[in-house]
Design a protein around this motif. Structure first.
Motif, mmCIF file in Angstrom:
data_model
loop_
_atom_site.group_PDB
_atom_site.id
_atom_site.type_symbol
_atom_site.label_atom_id
_atom_site.label_comp_id
_atom_site.label_asym_id
_atom_site.label_seq_id
_atom_site.Cartn_x
_atom_site.Cartn_y
_atom_site.Cartn_z
ATOM 1 N N LYS A 33 0.838 -1.209 0.000
ATOM 2 C CA LYS A 33 0.000 0.000 0.000
ATOM 3 C C LYS A 33 0.875 1.262 0.000
ATOM 4 C CE LYS A 33 -3.790 -2.291 -0.035
ATOM 5 N NZ LYS A 33 -4.547 -2.363 -1.321
ATOM 6 N N LEU A 34 1.971 1.237 0.744
ATOM 7 C CA LEU A 34 2.909 2.365 0.735
ATOM 8 C C LEU A 34 3.528 2.533 -0.648
ATOM 9 C CD1 LEU A 34 4.515 1.548 4.180
ATOM 10 C CD2 LEU A 34 3.532 3.777 3.637
ATOM 11 N N TYR A 35 3.834 1.413 -1.293
ATOM 12 C CA TYR A 35 4.416 1.453 -2.641
ATOM 13 C C TYR A 35 3.416 2.045 -3.633
ATOM 14 C CZ TYR A 35 6.807 -0.187 -6.872
ATOM 15 O OH TYR A 35 7.436 -0.251 -8.096
ATOM 16 N N LEU A 65 4.974 6.042 -1.406
ATOM 17 C CA LEU A 65 5.675 6.290 -0.149
ATOM 18 C C LEU A 65 6.741 5.241 0.148
ATOM 19 C CD1 LEU A 65 2.683 7.387 2.114
ATOM 20 C CD2 LEU A 65 4.328 8.829 0.921
ATOM 21 N N ALA A 66 6.805 4.179 -0.655
ATOM 22 C CA ALA A 66 7.895 3.206 -0.565
ATOM 23 C C ALA A 66 8.645 3.268 -1.887
ATOM 24 C CB ALA A 66 7.359 1.802 -0.303
ATOM 25 N N LEU A 125 11.001 4.469 3.161
ATOM 26 C CA LEU A 125 9.628 4.939 3.339
ATOM 27 C C LEU A 125 9.656 6.455 3.469
ATOM 28 C CD1 LEU A 125 8.138 2.317 5.837
ATOM 29 C CD2 LEU A 125 8.201 2.258 3.333
ATOM 30 N N TRP A 154 3.018 5.831 10.905
ATOM 31 C CA TRP A 154 2.193 4.722 10.428
ATOM 32 C C TRP A 154 0.714 5.019 10.642
ATOM 33 C CZ3 TRP A 154 5.434 1.011 8.371
ATOM 34 C CH2 TRP A 154 4.823 -0.085 7.771
ATOM 35 N N PHE A 199 -0.512 7.464 7.994
ATOM 36 C CA PHE A 199 -0.698 6.804 6.701
ATOM 37 C C PHE A 199 -1.971 5.965 6.708
ATOM 38 C CE2 PHE A 199 0.033 2.864 4.194
ATOM 39 C CZ PHE A 199 -0.121 3.432 2.938
#
Length: 856
Positions: free
Chosen positions: A154-156, A160-161, A206, A570, A573
């Motif tokens: 999800k971060l990717y 954000l990743a 991140l 975290w 996000f």
């Protein structure tokens, strides 16, 4: 500690057998797995109390016990006050210690870790920590780390990743990369004597910097956090408003380009810049030294000096050294060419790693310019309405309250106005702009070790970097992997893990072999506690809405930067994903003091740990818990003294004997709601002075313990108050023996001592509760309430002054009126002597404090 009890003739003389009694209650509690279970209950107030989860390193020591005893006492107290309490526990079970132990003991990390978890859980249960084990979380198991991988995807997806090649912190002993937050004074956070090296590697990051402004701004919301923690986070985030300005080097220098971009918070002083200085690791310096061996040798000396200063923990105190590169850069404001230096006090992780040096208006630049005889040019003077009165100040002149001089068209502007106009000019002309920078950098999460969450990415020759599909999660960490410290991930040597197919094209691909930083595990674990067995999502958002934020979090201040900043990031996000509604995870934070032994923090690395198993076997679990709470206020360091447990053990025995020697006659007049006997005002027979004193002390003790639980958490004073009550009870032995203290009052005292001890000494308290004839559960019995009238003193002392000078002290009834107190003061012999022959013109009365007689 109180003196030994006087012998008393009783039908039953017994010592308190901690092992027998604690085993009895442990067996009862273990037979009810739902005893400490928490369920969302919309009609009851909730209370989420949590201690930071431990790393299962093998066994608890007394430092752990102190932390968990604080949280457990609070959880039990809140249950007794009618709250729906969530008090879970889990294991932060990935990480380097397991790998290092595996190498040392030839034991697979998983086996070592799970066996330690089983042993520590037994210790926690023996100490009667009231955890809801149905919510237990173990971060090294796939049912947990699959959600680490899901969050990474999800971060990717959100950008954000990301992966980039950059200079990273490398610990030779850990054989892995460290995040900036894991470098303390230039040393590895796990190895205080190991300098951290710089290496250039491709790593996963991140983008925590996206939330830097919000992380800083929302510190104002955390009023329930210690001020020192908020300041530490504020300083680490390090927000600076300033201007980016490009200095042209005049021609291509190399891959790094031909422009030096400096960041300055004082662009108003730029006409006073007489050099540009670069950090030794600046990319342009790296370009230059590849072609100039002499410059390379000199820069390497600067790097060594800077590393040494970081090791000492104060880069600001470094003796300033520099090297002239032989190059010049052009100041875009005045067209002047200024020399380019490399300086040991310029850090690559601040701003752009390049500064304009203005020695007249910066202390460090002034020191450097004096050393190397660089020009010092004044461009700011103290502000004045008359130009002829603007004398040059002592240098360096660093105030922001001044007026520009020698600054071209910007001369005679105030510093504040000049910064705005000069930043606007830079943007207008295309050689800079106003900007905000942060000290905090993006979080590097790649670790070249085995025992961690596999990063769910693959590398395909056709499609490049490709994320694993969600339906393929979890990417399982293989067992029985040969572990070495060769400087690369052991997973590189496991073909069945490494070789896979591309989720996009189906062709051959290789997996990412780096694993995630273990701070990923601990950044969101407390959310998983609310829904620990969910196999469809990390948690149910409706359950989060009920339980969050955490009402009280307890742990060491050493986590102020690492864990606590990451967990805040975290949460924000997840909020933006729509998973949670809260902006912050933790409403109140408490940082307990350390346990000190032999002059150092209790730690395995120092070889000074004290095992709670030994203390429990010798003194009992309750005495061990009570001592950890009694020996010092919870926010202070506790100096370990085993003799202190011996004193607490005597208190436990003393309380127990009081119950044995005074078997309770259960009175039907005791109220279920409060556990208190009716007020003596409602009884036909008044209490004797001795009985009234005991009753008063009981209610004062209830108030004192309640106040300390609700406010300061000074459990040491709670226990001291119970000691004082016991002293008074034993001191009234003759009155008890003669029947001067009613059996109903004795029963009242016994019932309430059991209630007051319940959060801190649960085994003893449950035994005492049963001895009073109670059949109800003590765990959620109502907390006792004190009666202000019964706690009040029967008589009070009032100082009496004559013309402001203390002359006497009168003793009056606690309920005496103002007129009665004044009459008692005038009737006092010492006061009458002081006013003899004088006229009383006024009597000043301050209720409960003083009477002042004004006489002429």
């Amino acid at each position: 500690m109180p003196p030994e009890d006087k012998p008393i003739t009783t039908a039953r003389e017994e010592r308190y057998d901690a092992q027998r009694i604690e085993q009895k209650w442990a067996e009862r509690w273990q037979s009810d797995p739902s005893l400490y279970a928490a369920e969302a209950h919309p009609t009851k107030p909730k209370y989420y109390v949590l201690e930071m989860l431990p790393y299962p390193s093998g066994a608890l020591h007394m430092g752990h016990v102190r932390n968990y005893a604080i949280g457990d006492a609070l959880a039990r107290y809140m249950w007794m006050n009618g709250y729906n309490v969530l008090h879970p526990m889990g294991w932060d079970s990935f990480g380097l210690p397991a790998e290092n132990a595996a190498i040392k003991n030839n034991t697979p990390p998983k086996q070592w870790t799970l066996s330690n978890i089983a042993a520590m859980k037994v210790q926690m249960t023996r100490l009667a920590f009231a955890y809801d084990w149905s919510r237990e979380v173990t971060t090294c198991l796939p049912d947990y780390y699959r959600w680490n991988q899901w969050f990474f995807l999800k971060l990717y997806e959100a950008g954000l990743a990301y992966r980039k090649k950059s200079k990273v912190n490398w610990c030779p002993q850990c054989a892995t990369v460290l995040a900036n937050e894991q470098v303390v004074g230039g040393m590895c956070w796990r190895h205080e004597d190991q300098p951290v090296e710089q290496r250039e590697l491709e790593q996963w990051f991140l983008r925590i910097t996206k939330y830097a402004d919000e992380l800083l701004r929302d510190l104002d919301k955390l009023q329930g956090w210690p001020e020192k923690v908020r300041i530490m986070q504020q300083n680490w985030i390090g927000r600076s408003e300033g201007t980016l300005v490009d200095f042209d080097l005049g021609g291509t220098v190399g891959p790094a380009g031909s422009t030096i971009t400096v960041f300055t918070t004082r662009v108003d002083t730029i006409y006073g810049a007489t050099s540009v200085q670069l950090a030794p690791e600046h990319p342009i310096v790296c370009d230059m030294i590849t072609r100039d061996a002499d410059l390379r040798d000199k820069v390497e000396k600067l790097v060594a000096e800077q590393r040494k200063a970081k090791e000492a923990g104060d880069i600001g105190a470094i003796e300033k050294h520099g090297v002239f590169t032989g190059r010049y850069a052009r100041n875009p404001y005045n067209g002047e060419a200024v020399p380019v230096w490399v300086a040991n006090y310029i850090l690559m992780d601040y701003g752009t790693g390049a500064i304009m040096s203005v020695p007249a208006h910066d202390e460090r630049d002034y020191e450097f310019a004096k050393k190397y005889k660089l020009e010092i040019r004044v461009v700011i003077l103290p502000q004045s309405n008359e130009e002829e009165t603007m004398a040059e100040p002592p240098l360096p002149f660093t105030t922001m309250h001044g007026m520009l001089v020698n600054s071209g068209e910007f001369s005679r502007l105030s510093c504040e106005d000049a910064i705005k106009k000069m930043s606007a000019r830079a943007e207008e002309k295309g050689f800079g702009k106003a900007t905000v920078t942060f000290r905090i950098k993006d979080w590097g999460i790649s670790r070249q070790r085995y025992w961690g969450t596999p990063i769910p990415m693959v590398y395909c020759e056709k499609d490049g970097v490709v994320p694993v599909e969600e339906k393929a999660l979890p990417v399982i960490l293989p067992d029985n992997v040969p572990i070495t410290l060769a400087g690369g991930s052991p997973l590189m040597n496991v073909p069945e893990f490494l070789n896979t197919t591309c989720p996009k094209c189906g062709g051959p691909a290789r997996r990412e072999t780096d694993t995630m930083d273990t701070f990923v595990d601990s950044s969101w674990y407390f959310y998983r506690y609310t829904d620990a067995h969910n196999d469809k999502a990390p948690f149910d958002s409706a359950k989060i809405a009920y339980w969050f934020p955490i009402d009280q979090y307890i742990g060491g201040v050493e986590h102020a930067i690492l864990h606590l900043i990451y967990s805040r990031f975290w949460t924000k996000f997840m909020r933006d994903m729509g998973l949670v509604k809260n902006d912050e995870p933790i409403a109140r934070l408490f940082t307990q003091g350390m346990v000190i032994k032999d002059g150092a923090k209790m730690s395995k690395s120092f070889g000074n740990v004290v095992s709670p198993d030994e203390m429990v076997a010798r003194y009992g679990a309750d005495a061990t818990r009570l001592y950890s709470l009694f020996a010092a206020p919870p926010d202070r360091d506790l100096e370990w003294q085993e003799s202190g447990i011996e004193g607490i053990q005597r208190l436990v025995g003393r309380v127990y004997r009081f119950y044995l020697r005074n078997p309770t006659v259960v009175s039907p007049t005791l109220t279920v709601e409060t556990g208190l006997a009716p007020s003596p005002r409602a009884q036909s027979q008044p209490l004797s002075p001795e009985a009234r004193a005991i009753q008063r002390k009981l209610h004062q003790t209830i108030k004192r313990v309640s106040d300390d639980f609700q406010g300061r958490w000074h459990f040491n004073t709670c226990i001291a108050a119970i000691m004082e009550l016991m002293n008074d009870i034993y001191g009234a032995e003759e009155a008890r023996a003669a029947g001067g203290i009613p059996a109903s009052l004795i029963a009242d005292v016994q019932r309430n001592i059991a209630l007051l001890l319940a959060p801190m000494a649960p085994y003893l308290a449950h035994e005492l509760w049963e001895m009073t004839g109670e059949k109800s559960s003590l765990l959620k019995a109502p907390w006792p309430k004190y009666d202000p009238a019964l706690a009040a003193e029967d008589e009070i002392e009032i100082p009496v002054q004559v013309n402001g000078k203390l002359r006497s002290v009168v003793v009056v009834s606690a309920g005496a009126s103002e007129d009665q107190i004044k009459q008692a003061a005038l009737a006092d012999e010492k006061v009458r002597a002081a006013i003899a022959g004088k006229q009383v013109v006024r009597i000043i009365f301050v209720a409960g404090k003083v009477v002042n007689i004004v006489a002429q």
